[in-house]
Scaffold this active site. Structure first.
Site, PDB file in Angstrom:
ATOM      1  N   LYS A  61       0.830  -1.209   0.000  1.00 30.49           N
ATOM      2  CA  LYS A  61       0.000   0.000   0.000  1.00 30.49           C
ATOM      3  C   LYS A  61       0.860   1.252   0.000  1.00 30.49           C
ATOM      4  CE  LYS A  61      -4.407  -1.551   1.748  1.00 30.49           C
ATOM      5  NZ  LYS A  61      -5.510  -1.357   2.662  1.00 30.49           N
ATOM      6  N   LYS A  92      -4.006 -10.320  -6.196  1.00 36.59           N
ATOM      7  CA  LYS A  92      -5.249 -10.526  -5.435  1.00 36.59           C
ATOM      8  C   LYS A  92      -6.380  -9.635  -5.994  1.00 36.59           C
ATOM      9  CE  LYS A  92      -5.923  -8.314  -1.593  1.00 36.59           C
ATOM     10  NZ  LYS A  92      -6.037  -7.739  -0.251  1.00 36.59           N
ATOM     11  N   LYS A 137     -10.811  -4.417  -4.002  1.00 34.47           N
ATOM     12  CA  LYS A 137     -11.802  -3.377  -4.290  1.00 34.47           C
ATOM     13  C   LYS A 137     -11.142  -2.068  -4.683  1.00 34.47           C
ATOM     14  CE  LYS A 137     -12.393  -3.302   0.713  1.00 34.47           C
ATOM     15  NZ  LYS A 137     -13.195  -3.917   1.729  1.00 34.47           N
TER      16      LYS A 137
HETATM   17  P1  TYM Z   1     -10.500  -6.332   4.226  1.00 37.51           P
HETATM   18  O1  TYM Z   1     -11.606  -5.381   4.508  1.00 37.51           O
HETATM   19  O2  TYM Z   1      -9.439  -5.928   3.260  1.00 37.51           O
HETATM   20  O3  TYM Z   1     -11.083  -7.714   3.755  1.00 37.51           O
HETATM   21  C1  TYM Z   1     -12.096  -8.362   4.500  1.00 37.51           C
HETATM   22  C2  TYM Z   1     -11.921  -9.861   4.404  1.00 37.51           C
HETATM   23  O4  TYM Z   1     -11.952 -10.274   3.038  1.00 37.51           O
HETATM   24  C3  TYM Z   1     -10.818 -11.076   2.745  1.00 37.51           C
HETATM   25  N1  TYM Z   1     -10.414 -10.838   1.365  1.00 37.51           N
HETATM   26  C4  TYM Z   1     -10.219 -11.806   0.461  1.00 37.51           C
HETATM   27  N2  TYM Z   1     -10.332 -13.135   0.538  1.00 37.51           N
HETATM   28  C5  TYM Z   1     -10.088 -13.846  -0.575  1.00 37.51           C
HETATM   29  N3  TYM Z   1      -9.734 -13.301  -1.763  1.00 37.51           N
HETATM   30  C6  TYM Z   1      -9.601 -11.959  -1.885  1.00 37.51           C
HETATM   31  N4  TYM Z   1      -9.257 -11.427  -3.056  1.00 37.51           N
HETATM   32  C7  TYM Z   1      -9.851 -11.150  -0.741  1.00 37.51           C
HETATM   33  N5  TYM Z   1      -9.819  -9.817  -0.515  1.00 37.51           N
HETATM   34  C8  TYM Z   1     -10.161  -9.645   0.775  1.00 37.51           C
HETATM   35  C9  TYM Z   1      -9.763 -10.616   3.740  1.00 37.51           C
HETATM   36  O5  TYM Z   1      -8.776 -11.613   3.942  1.00 37.51           O
HETATM   37  C10 TYM Z   1     -10.586 -10.353   4.978  1.00 37.51           C
HETATM   38  O6  TYM Z   1     -10.800 -11.550   5.695  1.00 37.51           O
HETATM   39  N6  TYM Z   1      -7.623  -5.829   8.282  1.00 37.51           N
HETATM   40  C11 TYM Z   1      -8.773  -6.481   7.725  1.00 37.51           C
HETATM   41  C12 TYM Z   1     -10.035  -6.194   8.495  1.00 37.51           C
HETATM   42  C13 TYM Z   1      -9.919  -6.427   9.958  1.00 37.51           C
HETATM   43  C14 TYM Z   1      -9.994  -7.671  10.621  1.00 37.51           C
HETATM   44  C15 TYM Z   1      -9.859  -7.376  12.010  1.00 37.51           C
HETATM   45  C16 TYM Z   1     -10.140  -8.979  10.181  1.00 37.51           C
HETATM   46  C17 TYM Z   1      -9.776  -5.459  10.904  1.00 37.51           C
HETATM   47  N7  TYM Z   1      -9.733  -6.028  12.135  1.00 37.51           N
HETATM   48  C18 TYM Z   1      -9.869  -8.388  12.958  1.00 37.51           C
HETATM   49  C19 TYM Z   1     -10.156  -9.986  11.150  1.00 37.51           C
HETATM   50  C20 TYM Z   1     -10.009  -9.678  12.508  1.00 37.51           C
HETATM   51  C21 TYM Z   1      -8.985  -6.016   6.304  1.00 37.51           C
HETATM   52  O7  TYM Z   1      -8.517  -4.990   5.902  1.00 37.51           O
HETATM   53  O8  TYM Z   1      -9.817  -6.800   5.582  1.00 37.51           O
END
Ligand code: TYM
Length: 337
Positions: free
Chosen positions: A118, A202, A205
């Site tokens: 990022k 990957k 969004k």
């Molecule tokens: P975020 O918002 O980027 O994504 C949310 C969840 O979606 C999964 N994900 C994917 N899985 C498979 N293929 C993909 N292309 C893909 N893109 C996203 C992510 O692995 C995630 O599970 N930091 C985290 C949010 C967070 C969190 C937490 C998660 C904040 N606190 C505590 C678990 C526990 C995040 O940015 O996810």
């Protein structure tokens, strides 16, 4: 407050309400959560504090936060069984994050690959927000506050989970046992959905190319168009192989949605072309998402209902998280008020 889930193991997970969620978020996280809600005591959070690590338009952030709540519910997360809440409604998250930040090292944070990726995107050190750097500590706070056993996430969050484990162990060793050390819970199918335009990357969004991702809220005709434009290769044979990452990604989407095995699919597509595979992938995504989209639209009309859910969730999350936060404060040496 009563807690009739005491004997169950605890799950915590969250999705950022930044931008529009994709089928990566759905297949890598949300869809798996739905399957866990009976067996576990689950906390599902909409992590708006994480979303502001990059600039957000306030009005859009509000809209996206409510939409994410509606998506959780429409996907099948039952508000009677689970604690669903908005992260900024529970102040212990920010405070625990600070306490953990003071127990974190610059070195370990700068090794986070997501931060490295990022920050490359946002340019030099004077334009990279410090929030982006300490973000994994906030994520650790989220998880550790609830004595979480398991964290269901996609593959891309694994390194952050390892940091959460390190921070838990470090705090436990420096003071006395305080946190449970959480385990990642990464389902094989759907753990890493790749970009439709560059299947070595990957699906995200925040991709500049809208053809690279499918949004949970994309209309059927858009889904068909994006899948039909998905990059494949010139071999013309459906194999589940790293040599054919585009085809493998399409198969992975089918595997995650239908529960079929790679072998079954390769057998089925013997002698069939990519057009047929793409048609089936589009059909299965649409079949999965259409009922969710209809429900999301309905739920968004009932703001009072959504409010009742996030208020109830925040109350429970506040109660549980404060217990852990107080323990942390006391052990660190703060005078209780
Ligand atoms: P975020 O918002 O980027 O994504 C949310 C969840 O979606 C999964 N994900 C994917 N899985 C498979 N293929 C993909 N292309 C893909 N893109 C996203 C992510 O692995 C995630 O599970 N930091 C985290 C949010 C967070 C969190 C937490 C998660 C904040 N606190 C505590 C678990 C526990 C995040 O940015 O996810």
């Amino acid at each position: 407050m009563e807690n009739n889930n005491e004997s169950k193991k605890v799950i915590f997970s969250g999705i950022q309400p930044s931008g529009n969620p994709t089928i990566g978020n759905y297949l890598g996280a949300l869809r798996n959560w739905v399957k866990l809600q009976d067996e576990f005591d689950c906390y599902f959070c909409i992590v708006d504090l994480h979303a502001i690590t990059v600039k957000q338009v306030p009005k859009e952030l509000r809209e996206k936060t409510l939409e994410m709540l509606a998506i959780y519910l429409a996907a099948g997360i039952d508000p009677e069984k689970n604690t669903i809440f908005i992260q900024s409604h529970v102040p212990a998250h920010s405070e625990a994050a600070w306490l953990l930040t003071c127990n974190s090292y610059m070195g370990e944070l700068s090794r986070m690959t997501q931060y490295k990726d990022k920050s490359k995107k946002y340019g030099d050190n004077d334009s990279i927000g410090a929030g982006l750097f300490v973000y994994p500590v906030l994520m650790a706070a989220d998880i550790l506050l609830y004595n979480t056993d398991l964290v269901p996430v996609g593959q891309d969050q694994k390194q952050h989970l390892e940091l959460a484990r390190d921070l838990a162990n470090r705090f436990n060793n420096a003071y006395s046992p305080t946190f449970k050390v959480p385990e990642p819970y990464i389902q094989k199918a759907g753990a890493k959905i790749m970009s439709l335009q560059d299947p070595t990357k990957k699906m995200s969004k925040s991709d500049e190319n809208a053809n690279a991702y499918i949004l949970i809220m994309d209309p059927p005709e858009v889904i068909r168009k994006k899948v039909s434009r998905a990059v494949t290769d010139s071999l013309g044979v459906v194999n589940y192989s790293d040599e054919q990452p585009g085809v493998k990604n399409l198969l992975n989407i089918l595997i995650a949605i239908k529960g079929s095995t790679p072998e079954e699919l390769v057998e089925y597509y013997k002698g069939k072309g990519y057009a047929e595979l793409k048609k089936d992938v589009a059909d299965s995504i649409i079949g999965e998402l259409e009922p969710i989209q209809t429900k999301v639209k309905e739920l968004l009309k009932d703001k009072a209902y959504l409010e009742s859910i996030y208020k109830k969730g925040a109350e429970k999350a506040h109660y549980i998280s404060m217990k852990t936060l107080r323990k942390m404060q006391k052990k660190i040496g703060f005078i209780p008020r």
